[in-house]
Scaffold this motif. Structure first.
Motif, PDB file in Angstrom:
ATOM      1  N   LYS A 146       0.829  -1.205   0.000  1.00  0.00           N
ATOM      2  CA  LYS A 146       0.000   0.000   0.000  1.00  0.00           C
ATOM      3  C   LYS A 146       0.869   1.262   0.000  1.00  0.00           C
ATOM      4  CE  LYS A 146      -3.303  -0.210   2.931  1.00  0.00           C
ATOM      5  NZ  LYS A 146      -3.989  -0.178   4.246  1.00  0.00           N
ATOM      6  N   ILE A 147       1.896   1.269   0.823  1.00  0.00           N
ATOM      7  CA  ILE A 147       2.785   2.440   0.906  1.00  0.00           C
ATOM      8  C   ILE A 147       3.513   2.645  -0.412  1.00  0.00           C
ATOM      9  CG2 ILE A 147       4.869   3.337   2.003  1.00  0.00           C
ATOM     10  CD1 ILE A 147       3.883   2.013   4.606  1.00  0.00           C
ATOM     11  N   MET A 148       4.010   1.556  -1.000  1.00  0.00           N
ATOM     12  CA  MET A 148       4.745   1.679  -2.252  1.00  0.00           C
ATOM     13  C   MET A 148       3.817   2.104  -3.393  1.00  0.00           C
ATOM     14  SD  MET A 148       7.866   1.363  -1.638  1.00  0.00           S
ATOM     15  CE  MET A 148       8.393   1.420  -3.349  1.00  0.00           C
ATOM     16  N   ASN A 149       2.581   1.612  -3.397  1.00  0.00           N
ATOM     17  CA  ASN A 149       1.636   2.009  -4.444  1.00  0.00           C
ATOM     18  C   ASN A 149       1.316   3.496  -4.373  1.00  0.00           C
ATOM     19  OD1 ASN A 149       1.443  -0.524  -5.573  1.00  0.00           O
ATOM     20  ND2 ASN A 149      -0.375  -1.117  -4.406  1.00  0.00           N
ATOM     21  N   GLN A 150       1.183   4.002  -3.156  1.00  0.00           N
ATOM     22  CA  GLN A 150       0.785   5.396  -2.985  1.00  0.00           C
ATOM     23  C   GLN A 150       1.961   6.361  -3.029  1.00  0.00           C
ATOM     24  OE1 GLN A 150      -1.657   6.036   0.456  1.00  0.00           O
ATOM     25  NE2 GLN A 150      -2.065   8.182  -0.020  1.00  0.00           N
ATOM     26  N   TYR A 151       3.085   5.962  -2.459  1.00  0.00           N
ATOM     27  CA  TYR A 151       4.229   6.876  -2.336  1.00  0.00           C
ATOM     28  C   TYR A 151       5.494   6.343  -3.012  1.00  0.00           C
ATOM     29  CZ  TYR A 151       1.391   9.263   1.186  1.00  0.00           C
ATOM     30  OH  TYR A 151       0.393   9.942   1.824  1.00  0.00           O
ATOM     31  N   GLY A 152       5.345   5.330  -3.877  1.00  0.00           N
ATOM     32  CA  GLY A 152       6.513   4.748  -4.532  1.00  0.00           C
ATOM     33  C   GLY A 152       7.314   5.751  -5.333  1.00  0.00           C
ATOM     34  N   GLY A 153       6.606   6.627  -6.071  1.00  0.00           N
ATOM     35  CA  GLY A 153       7.307   7.637  -6.857  1.00  0.00           C
ATOM     36  C   GLY A 153       8.122   8.580  -6.002  1.00  0.00           C
ATOM     37  N   MET A 154       7.557   8.985  -4.855  1.00  0.00           N
ATOM     38  CA  MET A 154       8.266   9.877  -3.945  1.00  0.00           C
ATOM     39  C   MET A 154       9.506   9.192  -3.368  1.00  0.00           C
ATOM     40  SD  MET A 154       6.827  11.792  -0.496  1.00  0.00           S
ATOM     41  CE  MET A 154       5.343  12.361  -1.327  1.00  0.00           C
ATOM     42  N   ILE A 155       9.353   7.920  -3.007  1.00  0.00           N
ATOM     43  CA  ILE A 155      10.482   7.174  -2.443  1.00  0.00           C
ATOM     44  C   ILE A 155      11.579   6.982  -3.483  1.00  0.00           C
ATOM     45  CG2 ILE A 155      11.187   4.931  -1.510  1.00  0.00           C
ATOM     46  CD1 ILE A 155       8.461   4.795  -0.120  1.00  0.00           C
ATOM     47  N   LEU A 156      11.187   6.672  -4.728  1.00  0.00           N
ATOM     48  CA  LEU A 156      12.185   6.490  -5.787  1.00  0.00           C
ATOM     49  C   LEU A 156      12.934   7.791  -6.078  1.00  0.00           C
ATOM     50  CD1 LEU A 156      10.364   4.136  -8.332  1.00  0.00           C
ATOM     51  CD2 LEU A 156      12.259   3.584  -6.801  1.00  0.00           C
ATOM     52  N   THR A 192       1.240   8.864   6.421  1.00  0.00           N
ATOM     53  CA  THR A 192       0.500   7.604   6.513  1.00  0.00           C
ATOM     54  C   THR A 192       0.259   7.157   7.949  1.00  0.00           C
ATOM     55  OG1 THR A 192       2.547   6.302   6.433  1.00  0.00           O
ATOM     56  CG2 THR A 192       1.493   6.838   4.324  1.00  0.00           C
ATOM     57  N   PHE A 193       1.059   7.678   8.895  1.00  0.00           N
ATOM     58  CA  PHE A 193       1.025   7.256  10.299  1.00  0.00           C
ATOM     59  C   PHE A 193       1.419   5.780  10.446  1.00  0.00           C
ATOM     60  CE2 PHE A 193      -1.960  10.750   9.885  1.00  0.00           C
ATOM     61  CZ  PHE A 193      -1.505  11.619  10.851  1.00  0.00           C
ATOM     62  N   GLU A 194       2.027   5.238   9.396  1.00  0.00           N
ATOM     63  CA  GLU A 194       2.530   3.856   9.434  1.00  0.00           C
ATOM     64  C   GLU A 194       4.048   3.943   9.576  1.00  0.00           C
ATOM     65  OE1 GLU A 194       0.616   1.460   9.716  1.00  0.00           O
ATOM     66  OE2 GLU A 194      -1.311   2.139   8.936  1.00  0.00           O
ATOM     67  N   PHE A 195       4.500   4.122  10.806  1.00  0.00           N
ATOM     68  CA  PHE A 195       5.917   4.420  11.026  1.00  0.00           C
ATOM     69  C   PHE A 195       6.811   3.206  10.787  1.00  0.00           C
ATOM     70  CE2 PHE A 195       3.415   7.351  13.587  1.00  0.00           C
ATOM     71  CZ  PHE A 195       3.910   8.561  13.156  1.00  0.00           C
ATOM     72  N   PHE A 196       6.471   2.065  11.405  1.00  0.00           N
ATOM     73  CA  PHE A 196       7.336   0.899  11.256  1.00  0.00           C
ATOM     74  C   PHE A 196       7.419   0.413   9.808  1.00  0.00           C
ATOM     75  CE2 PHE A 196       7.722  -3.746  11.004  1.00  0.00           C
ATOM     76  CZ  PHE A 196       9.022  -3.879  11.465  1.00  0.00           C
TER      77      PHE A 196
END
Length: 542
Positions: free
Chosen positions: A295-305, A482-486
């Motif tokens: 879910k995190i990669m789908n939503q923020y994958g571009g930002m992380i890359l 996301t509040f999904e820290f870990f």
């Protein structure tokens, strides 16, 4: 040997140029459509300000990236921008960097939920308030401190607040409370409260409203209503920071704020609370059952890359340029003592200056160097460096200082017989270094150079002090949205591991290629020596 080394360096330089060109393209895209009104904020403190991937709900672009900022502060900034006929651009900056960014002229205004404390007023000017605050302590609902009624009810509580804020000083009024180390941002405090490493943190009432929308297991204890609690009136408001002597902009800001009614401000804050990022928003039933990491990669994958790209750019360019600097410094520091007095004095001065450079940049943290170079140059010489350019400069000169000692050690570790043999066949000092010593020294230093590259990949995280959007800085932003820290930090750590593991294997391959065959042909080596002697004689004739 020499051709292999040249080919490797050429390949790295080509890759470096491509990455640098990509980074510059992004900067050019973000810098168009002047004039602009540069607003400094964390873009990481909802509902005042946060980062998002689209321009939805009237978000403003973040300079140097494809991301956007939104929130109460952004909407106030856009009202000011419309009146001044200037396009709002957000300069995403850590809290500790806001004041130096304003005083050095990198931003026009600070709109970040900042209180006009007496200490801050000594450095910058403040506008009329645009919001009043109520102070609270946020604790878990199951905590024994959730029912606290007075200042004496927090004995033994582990409390903290954001670094560099009034909130941290307010803990002193809670008798018996343990003041833990201040934290850099609210996402770190939320994670600490959730994991149980602290019992609570001091914040404003709007922080509770914001956090409570995504975590129903917290309560807010109102400090402002407790008997004996004291706070200056000027500390209980939030204002806009303006550079000293910029009285024109200060007057304009106050005039515009006066046109925003109290009802309008309440409406803006309510809208910000509704629109702030929340885990699980706008998700289908299938998405809600989707793996958190996916879910995190789908939503923020571009930002992380994009953060991965910036990290690789900084580490690669910094290591290559640092290697060149270290090579030159290492060679100069191993030059034999000249026979003439004037040359001896000149060489001593040069070596002393190079020693000072090496000691300063090896003896101070890169984070301090980043703050001094990025903000100091702007304040002293009014040179406004681009964040990426400043980061490349910092990593390069820092790496150069370390590699200078590595190269010098590689040169001095070369057996003395190599120098004597080269002298015996008539080589000059430059010929000895280029043909005999440096190929061996660089090959022997390659493990240390590889290690420095890996260190640079990880140490780019300290450049968050000047808000460079590298991998860790992006990861912190994603975690706060996301509040999904870990899961977020686990993804970031895996990416770092993949990068460092891959770089290690690539350099191990290069090291094996440069080492040459294990079995040497004596006749072939004698032929190589003859060819080298012929090349040297040819150089002497020319």
């Amino acid at each position: 040997m020499k051709s292999r080394l040249t080919a490797c360096l050429a390949s790295l330089l080509v890759l470096c140029s491509l990455l640098l060109g990509f980074g510059q393209f992004q900067s050019v895209q973000a810098a168009k459509h002047e004039p602009t009104l540069k607003i400094g904020m964390e873009a990481n403190y909802p509902p005042y300000n946060w980062t998002q991937t689209t321009a939805a709900h009237g978000a403003a672009p973040i300079d140097g990236s494809k991301q956007f900022a939104n929130g109460y502060d952004v909407q106030i900034a856009k009202i000011i921008g419309r009146h001044l006929h200037r396009r709002v651009v957000v300069e995403k900056t850590q809290w500790d960097g806001l004041l130096p960014a304003l005083t050095s002229g990198k931003i026009d205004l600070i709109i970040a939920g900042m209180s006009p404390t007496a200490d801050r007023r000594k450095v910058i000017n403040f506008s009329q308030p645009y919001r009043k605050s109520t102070f609270v302590i946020i604790v878990n609902k199951a905590s024994k401190f959730a029912t606290a009624k007075g200042l004496n009810d927090f004995s033994g509580a582990r409390l903290t607040a954001q670094q560099g804020t009034l909130h941290y000083d307010l803990i002193k009024q809670l008798r018996g409370a343990k003041r833990e180390n201040a934290m850099t941002d609210f996402s770190a405090m939320r994670q600490s409260l959730q994991s149980g490493t602290i019992d609570g943190y001091v914040a404003e009432d709007i922080e509770y409203e914001s956090y409570h929308r995504v975590n129903k297991n917290i309560v807010a204890i109102n400090l402002s209503r407790m008997k004996g609690f004291k706070v200056a009136k000027s500390d209980a408001i939030t204002s806009i920071g303006v550079k000293k002597r910029n009285t024109t902009l200060l007057r304009q800001t106050n005039r515009i704020l006066a046109t925003i009614s109290a009802a309008k401000r309440v409406a803006l804050m309510n809208a910000a609370v509704r629109q702030q990022p929340r885990a699980g928003d706008s998700q289908t039933k299938q998405e809600k059952h989707e793996n958190l990491f996916v879910k995190i990669m789908n939503q923020y994958g571009g930002m992380i890359l994009s953060g991965v790209g910036m990290t690789l750019l900084l580490a690669l360019v910094g290591t290559i340029v640092g290697f060149v600097i270290g090579l030159l410094v290492g060679i100069v520091r191993t030059i034999p003592t000249p026979t003439t007095r004037s040359k001896r004095i000149l060489l001593r001065i040069v070596k002393w200056l190079l020693s000072v450079y090496v000691e300063i940049f090896r003896g101070t943290p890169m984070m301090v160097q980043a703050a001094v170079i990025y903000y100091g140059i702007a304040q002293l010489w009014h040179i406004n460096l681009n964040r990426t350019v400043a980061a490349l400069l910092i990593v390069s000169i820092n790496t150069g200082a370390y590699l200078a000692e590595v190269i010098r050690g590689g040169i001095t570790a070369t057996p003395q017989g190599q120098f004597e043999a080269a002298s015996a066949i008539g080589m000059s000092h430059s010929q000895k270094m280029w043909h005999i010593i440096l190929p061996q020294a660089i090959r022997n230093c390659l493990p240390s150079i590889t290690n420095e590259f890996i260190v640079n990949i990880k140490d780019t995280s300290v450049l968050s002090i000047i808000s460079v959007s590298e991998l860790f800085f992006v990861g912190t932003t994603v975690a706060s949205q996301t509040f999904e820290f870990f899961p977020t930090y686990f993804i970031i750590s895996v990416i770092y591991l993949i990068l460092t593991f891959s770089i290690t294997r690539i350099f191990n391959l290069i090291e094996r290629r440069l080492a040459g065959p294990k079995n040497y042909d004596l006749m072939g080596n004698q032929l190589q020596v003859g060819l080298m002697e012929s090349e040297i004689q040819h150089d002497d004739k020319n």
